[in-house]
Design a protein around this motif. Structure first.
Motif, PDB file in Angstrom:
ATOM      1  N   ASP A  49       0.907  -1.119   0.213  1.00  0.00           N
ATOM      2  CA  ASP A  49       0.052   0.011   0.029  1.00  0.00           C
ATOM      3  C   ASP A  49       0.806   1.242   0.212  1.00  0.00           C
ATOM      4  N   ASP A  50       2.199   1.099  -0.334  1.00  0.00           N
ATOM      5  CA  ASP A  50       2.931   2.208  -0.134  1.00  0.00           C
ATOM      6  C   ASP A  50       3.132   2.986  -1.544  1.00  0.00           C
ATOM      7  N   GLU A  51       2.142   3.858  -1.587  1.00  0.00           N
ATOM      8  CA  GLU A  51       2.015   4.671  -2.886  1.00  0.00           C
ATOM      9  C   GLU A  51       3.390   5.293  -3.441  1.00  0.00           C
ATOM     10  N   LYS A  52       4.293   5.809  -2.517  1.00  0.00           N
ATOM     11  CA  LYS A  52       5.608   6.283  -2.866  1.00  0.00           C
ATOM     12  C   LYS A  52       6.500   5.249  -3.503  1.00  0.00           C
ATOM     13  N   ALA A  53       6.486   4.016  -2.920  1.00  0.00           N
ATOM     14  CA  ALA A  53       6.951   2.917  -3.391  1.00  0.00           C
ATOM     15  C   ALA A  53       6.744   2.492  -4.907  1.00  0.00           C
ATOM     16  N   GLN A  54       5.329   2.521  -4.875  1.00  0.00           N
ATOM     17  CA  GLN A  54       4.812   2.087  -6.326  1.00  0.00           C
ATOM     18  C   GLN A  54       5.068   3.159  -7.448  1.00  0.00           C
ATOM     19  N   ARG A  55       5.152   4.494  -7.004  1.00  0.00           N
ATOM     20  CA  ARG A  55       5.363   5.431  -7.942  1.00  0.00           C
ATOM     21  C   ARG A  55       7.033   5.410  -8.150  1.00  0.00           C
ATOM     22  N   PHE A  56       7.840   4.987  -7.488  1.00  0.00           N
ATOM     23  CA  PHE A  56       9.353   4.877  -7.678  1.00  0.00           C
ATOM     24  C   PHE A  56       9.457   3.520  -8.593  1.00  0.00           C
ATOM     25  N   ASP A  57       8.689   2.538  -8.289  1.00  0.00           N
ATOM     26  CA  ASP A  57       8.634   1.336  -9.088  1.00  0.00           C
ATOM     27  C   ASP A  57       8.295   1.667 -10.532  1.00  0.00           C
ATOM     28  N   LEU A  58       7.460   2.464 -10.993  1.00  0.00           N
ATOM     29  CA  LEU A  58       7.049   2.752 -11.904  1.00  0.00           C
ATOM     30  C   LEU A  58       7.708   3.746 -12.786  1.00  0.00           C
ATOM     31  N   THR A  59       8.448   4.666 -12.066  1.00  0.00           N
ATOM     32  CA  THR A  59       9.533   5.494 -12.707  1.00  0.00           C
ATOM     33  C   THR A  59      10.565   4.705 -13.309  1.00  0.00           C
ATOM     34  N   MET A  60      11.055   3.488 -12.107  1.00  0.00           N
ATOM     35  CA  MET A  60      12.149   2.795 -12.551  1.00  0.00           C
ATOM     36  C   MET A  60      11.960   1.882 -13.688  1.00  0.00           C
ATOM     37  N   LEU A  61      10.458   1.317 -13.980  1.00  0.00           N
ATOM     38  CA  LEU A  61      10.054   0.727 -15.039  1.00  0.00           C
ATOM     39  C   LEU A  61      10.208   1.464 -16.290  1.00  0.00           C
ATOM     40  N   LYS A  62       9.630   2.690 -16.040  1.00  0.00           N
ATOM     41  CA  LYS A  62       9.547   3.327 -17.500  1.00  0.00           C
ATOM     42  C   LYS A  62      11.060   4.117 -18.059  1.00  0.00           C
ATOM     43  N   LEU A  63      12.396   3.933 -16.999  1.00  0.00           N
ATOM     44  CA  LEU A  63      13.449   4.261 -17.338  1.00  0.00           C
ATOM     45  C   LEU A  63      13.871   3.209 -17.979  1.00  0.00           C
ATOM     46  N   GLN A  64      13.445   1.959 -17.383  1.00  0.00           N
ATOM     47  CA  GLN A  64      13.947   0.515 -18.003  1.00  0.00           C
ATOM     48  C   GLN A  64      13.350   0.396 -19.671  1.00  0.00           C
ATOM     49  N   LEU A  65      12.155   0.833 -19.669  1.00  0.00           N
ATOM     50  CA  LEU A  65      11.603   0.904 -20.989  1.00  0.00           C
ATOM     51  C   LEU A  65      12.290   1.728 -22.149  1.00  0.00           C
ATOM     52  N   GLY A  66      12.631   2.823 -21.455  1.00  0.00           N
ATOM     53  CA  GLY A  66      13.405   3.845 -22.361  1.00  0.00           C
ATOM     54  C   GLY A  66      14.747   3.415 -22.655  1.00  0.00           C
TER      55      GLY A  66
END
Length: 111
Positions: A49-66
Motif C-alpha cells: 500500500d506504499d504509494e511512494k514506493a509504487q510510484r518509484f517502481d513505476l518510474t524505474m520501469l519507465k526508465l528501463q523501457l526507455g
C-alpha cells in the motif's frame, strides 16, 4: 504467489523454478523472457500500500523501457531519480541508506 491458485497452476513449473532465490543471480535472457511470459501477469499475495514506493517502481520501469526503446523520452524521469537520490543522501544517519551512499552519489550526479 499461491501455487494452488487456478490461474497459477498452468504456470506452476516456472513459478516453482523462480521462487527459488538461487535461480535469480544467474538468470539469462531466455529465463527473463520466461518470467515475463509466464509469471509477470500472475496474481500475487503481496499487498503493497506504499504509494511512494509504487510510484518509484513505476518510474524505474519507465526508465528501463526507455533503455529498450530510445524513442521514449526519459529526461524527466532521470531528474526524478536524481532528486530522490539527493533526498536520500540527506538521510545517511539511517544505516540502510548509508550503506547505499556510493550508489546514491552516482545516481544523484548530473550524468
Amino acid at each position: 504467489m499461491t501455487l494452488d491458485n487456478f490461474v497459477v497452476r498452468s504456470h506452476r513449473p516456472w513459478a516453482e523454478r523462480f521462487s527459488q532465490r538461487e535461480e535469480w543471480p544467474s538468470i539469462d535472457q531466455q529465463a527473463a523472457r520466461d518470467v515475463v511470459e509466464h509469471l509477470a501477469g500472475l496474481p500475487t499475495t503481496v499487498v503493497d500500500d506504499d504509494e511512494k514506493a509504487q510510484r518509484f517502481d513505476l518510474t524505474m520501469l519507465k526508465l528501463q523501457l526507455g533503455v529498450l526503446d530510445p524513442t521514449l523520452t526519459t529526461d524527466r524521469l532521470g531528474r526524478q531519480v536524481q532528486q530522490i537520490a539527493s533526498g536520500l543522501l540527506e538521510q545517511t544517519n539511517i544505516p540502510q541508506i548509508k550503506a547505499q551512499a556510493p550508489l546514491l552519489d552516482e545516481l544523484a550526479g548530473d550524468d
